[in-house]
Design a protein around this motif. Structure first.
Motif, PDB file in Angstrom:
ATOM      1  N   SER A  48       0.827  -1.205   0.000  1.00 41.56           N
ATOM      2  CA  SER A  48       0.000   0.000   0.000  1.00 41.56           C
ATOM      3  C   SER A  48       0.865   1.260   0.000  1.00 41.56           C
ATOM      4  N   ASP A  49       0.474   2.248  -0.791  1.00 41.53           N
ATOM      5  CA  ASP A  49       1.169   3.544  -0.783  1.00 41.53           C
ATOM      6  C   ASP A  49       0.991   4.180   0.595  1.00 41.53           C
ATOM      7  N   GLU A  50       2.047   4.818   1.094  1.00 42.71           N
ATOM      8  CA  GLU A  50       1.980   5.354   2.464  1.00 42.71           C
ATOM      9  C   GLU A  50       0.944   6.467   2.616  1.00 42.71           C
ATOM     10  N   LEU A  51       0.541   7.100   1.529  1.00 36.68           N
ATOM     11  CA  LEU A  51      -0.440   8.190   1.657  1.00 36.68           C
ATOM     12  C   LEU A  51      -1.861   7.745   1.328  1.00 36.68           C
ATOM     13  N   ASN A  52      -2.088   6.449   1.243  1.00 35.22           N
ATOM     14  CA  ASN A  52      -3.434   5.982   0.936  1.00 35.22           C
ATOM     15  C   ASN A  52      -4.452   6.426   1.996  1.00 35.22           C
ATOM     16  N   HIS A  53      -5.689   6.539   1.538  1.00 33.02           N
ATOM     17  CA  HIS A  53      -6.797   7.019   2.361  1.00 33.02           C
ATOM     18  C   HIS A  53      -7.054   6.145   3.594  1.00 33.02           C
ATOM     19  N   ALA A  54      -7.571   6.769   4.626  1.00 36.38           N
ATOM     20  CA  ALA A  54      -7.851   6.083   5.896  1.00 36.38           C
ATOM     21  C   ALA A  54      -8.718   4.839   5.707  1.00 36.38           C
ATOM     22  N   SER A  55      -9.660   4.887   4.767  1.00 35.39           N
ATOM     23  CA  SER A  55     -10.550   3.733   4.594  1.00 35.39           C
ATOM     24  C   SER A  55      -9.808   2.541   3.994  1.00 35.39           C
ATOM     25  N   ILE A  56      -8.734   2.819   3.243  1.00 38.03           N
ATOM     26  CA  ILE A  56      -7.896   1.729   2.732  1.00 38.03           C
ATOM     27  C   ILE A  56      -7.124   1.124   3.905  1.00 38.03           C
ATOM     28  N   ILE A  57      -6.594   2.001   4.728  1.00 42.66           N
ATOM     29  CA  ILE A  57      -5.825   1.538   5.891  1.00 42.66           C
ATOM     30  C   ILE A  57      -6.716   0.650   6.763  1.00 42.66           C
ATOM     31  N   ASP A  58      -7.948   1.081   6.980  1.00 43.65           N
ATOM     32  CA  ASP A  58      -8.869   0.267   7.784  1.00 43.65           C
ATOM     33  C   ASP A  58      -9.198  -1.040   7.074  1.00 43.65           C
ATOM     34  N   GLY A  59      -9.414  -0.972   5.766  1.00 42.26           N
ATOM     35  CA  GLY A  59      -9.709  -2.177   4.997  1.00 42.26           C
ATOM     36  C   GLY A  59      -8.565  -3.177   5.096  1.00 42.26           C
ATOM     37  N   VAL A  60      -7.346  -2.665   5.022  1.00 42.26           N
ATOM     38  CA  VAL A  60      -6.168  -3.531   5.118  1.00 42.26           C
ATOM     39  C   VAL A  60      -6.089  -4.148   6.518  1.00 42.26           C
ATOM     40  N   ARG A  61      -6.421  -3.349   7.527  1.00 40.25           N
ATOM     41  CA  ARG A  61      -6.401  -3.870   8.901  1.00 40.25           C
ATOM     42  C   ARG A  61      -7.395  -5.012   9.089  1.00 40.25           C
ATOM     43  N   LEU A  62      -8.500  -4.956   8.362  1.00 35.83           N
ATOM     44  CA  LEU A  62      -9.523  -5.991   8.502  1.00 35.83           C
ATOM     45  C   LEU A  62      -9.156  -7.274   7.757  1.00 35.83           C
TER      46      LEU A  62
END
Ligand code: PLP
Length: 394
Positions: A130-144
């Motif tokens: 994932s790109d370090e500046l990706n949107h918060a919802s991507i970060i959450d999606g990845v966490r899930l």
């Protein structure tokens, strides 16, 4: 203090106040137009994602009202039970045609599209990069997701390749995720390079085009269309809440992806379908974009006009390639102060500070739309100049 007064949260809120970043929500008493009414005060709106002015357009409003007359105000259930109406099906057909992709699966928002899709299409034994500046919802999606994760430096293709080279053999599937347009800086992902690397290393690609849909490509078809990469990006996410002017999110791609999401996309299974009014309005918005490029043409004309003038004043507007125009101030408190003074002077531009962007890169983020007149843009530019000089920012 009693635990019911939540002392630990009081401490945290007090810290925000001490840092000068505590804010109350502004209240808009009318529609989201180029000029908004903040409790009796009319101000030029440079903060919305309503890029094309469709959020309060007579045609989209009429379509919403007609949908309410026929279908009511709620879908009544999740789509997999009885919430799947023929307009939901039509919406997905229209969007697939617009995006020039095989199939589209619609979600209730862009946020839960990312949260629901990423975890459904990846699993144990996979790697998400994932790109370090990706949107918060991507970060959450990845966490899930149960997949492993790696982060590459923003748009740094050699770093991405380094990770691919090192990790490719250790995983089953690899999914590279990037925003299409980065929301805080307005720069465009290096999609052709990402796709090339993905093909070289047998990885899949996932583009969140929330700020690219309705903005880039032919009549707003998005970043994939902008680069002519149809058929080469596996998961194309868009939002219906920004340029399209309503609410919702979707993923475009192969029919088999849609089939799977219908069975394993948790927001599809466990959250009620989009309301008919929203669906009716979205179909109308997308139809309008397929009929004419006048909305996107006006958006880009306005954006170029504004960016050139603000840059000439001596402000740092970063490296935006889209209508998103950051005016980078740096210090957080100063940024908040700048935004506050602009509002006092009739221009609403929100301050974006840590943790939304890195510490020391506070900015006001000017969002230019097709709806602004040149007179409104000139007035905003003059105010930005005057207040900027008062605060010795230029
Ligand atoms: C705004 C945004 C979202 C969320 O979309 P909503 O439809 O508002 O939930 C997701 N991803 C990116 C990159 C965004 O900018």
């Amino acid at each position: 203090m009693s635990i019911h007064e939540l002392p630990y949260l009081k401490d945290k809120v007090n810290e925000l106040k001490e840092e000068g970043v505590y804010r109350k929500l502004p209240v808009n008493t009318g529609a989201c137009d180029a000029v908004v009414d903040f409790e009796g005060k009319k101000v030029i709106n440079l903060s919305s994602n309503n890029y094309l002015g469709l959020a309060n357009h007579p045609r989209t409003k009429k379509a919403a009202i007609e949908a309410v007359e026929k279908y009511g105000v709620g879908a009544g259930a999740v789509r997999t039970i009885v919430g799947n109406m023929d307009i939901h099906e039509k919406l997905e057909r229209v969007l697939a045609e617009f995006k020039r992709e095989e199939a589209v699966m619609v979600f209730q928002s862009g946020f839960n599209c990312n949260a629901g899709t990423i975890q459904a299409i990846t699993g144990k034994g996979d790697l998400i990069i994932s790109d370090e500046l990706n949107h918060a919802s991507i970060i959450d999606g990845v966490r899930l997701s149960r997949a492993d994760r790696a982060v590459f430096r923003h748009s740094d293709m050699s770093h991405l390749e380094e990770i691919l080279k090192e990790k490719r053999d250790q995983y089953n599937n690899i999914l590279i995720i990037t925003d299409g347009v980065f929301s805080m800086d307005g720069d465009i992902a290096k999609l052709p390079e990402i796709v090339e690397l993905a093909e070289q290393y047998n990885a899949m690609t996932y583009v969140d085009d929330a700020h690219g849909s309705g903005v880039l490509g032919e009549s707003g078809r998005g970043t994939v269309d902008h680069f002519g990469l149809h058929g080469k990006v596996d998961f194309i996410i868009g939002t219906l809440s920004k340029a399209i002017g309503v609410v919702g999110g979707y993923v475009a791609g192969k029919q088999v992806m849609k089939d799977w999401l219908l069975h394993r996309g948790r927001p599809i299974l466990f959250s009620t379908a989009l309301p008919p009014a929203a669906v009716g309005a979205i179909i109308e918005s997308v139809t309008m974009l397929m009929e004419s490029t006048e909305y996107t043409d006006r958006l880009w004309d306005n954006a170029k006009y504004f960016k050139e003038k603000v840059s000439k004043l001596g402000f740092d507007i970063g490296h935006s390639e889209t209508p998103i125009t950051p005016v980078i101030i740096g210090n957080e408190a100063k940024t908040v102060e700048f935004s506050k003074r602009l509002l006092d002077n009739g221009v609403f531009v929100s301050a974006i500070v840590f943790p939304t962007v890195a510490k020391g890169t506070g900015r006001i983020r000017c969002m230019i739309t097709a709806d602004h007149t040149k007179e409104q843009l000139d007035e905003a530019i003059n105010t930005i100049e005057r207040v900027g000089k008062e605060m010795e920012l230029i």
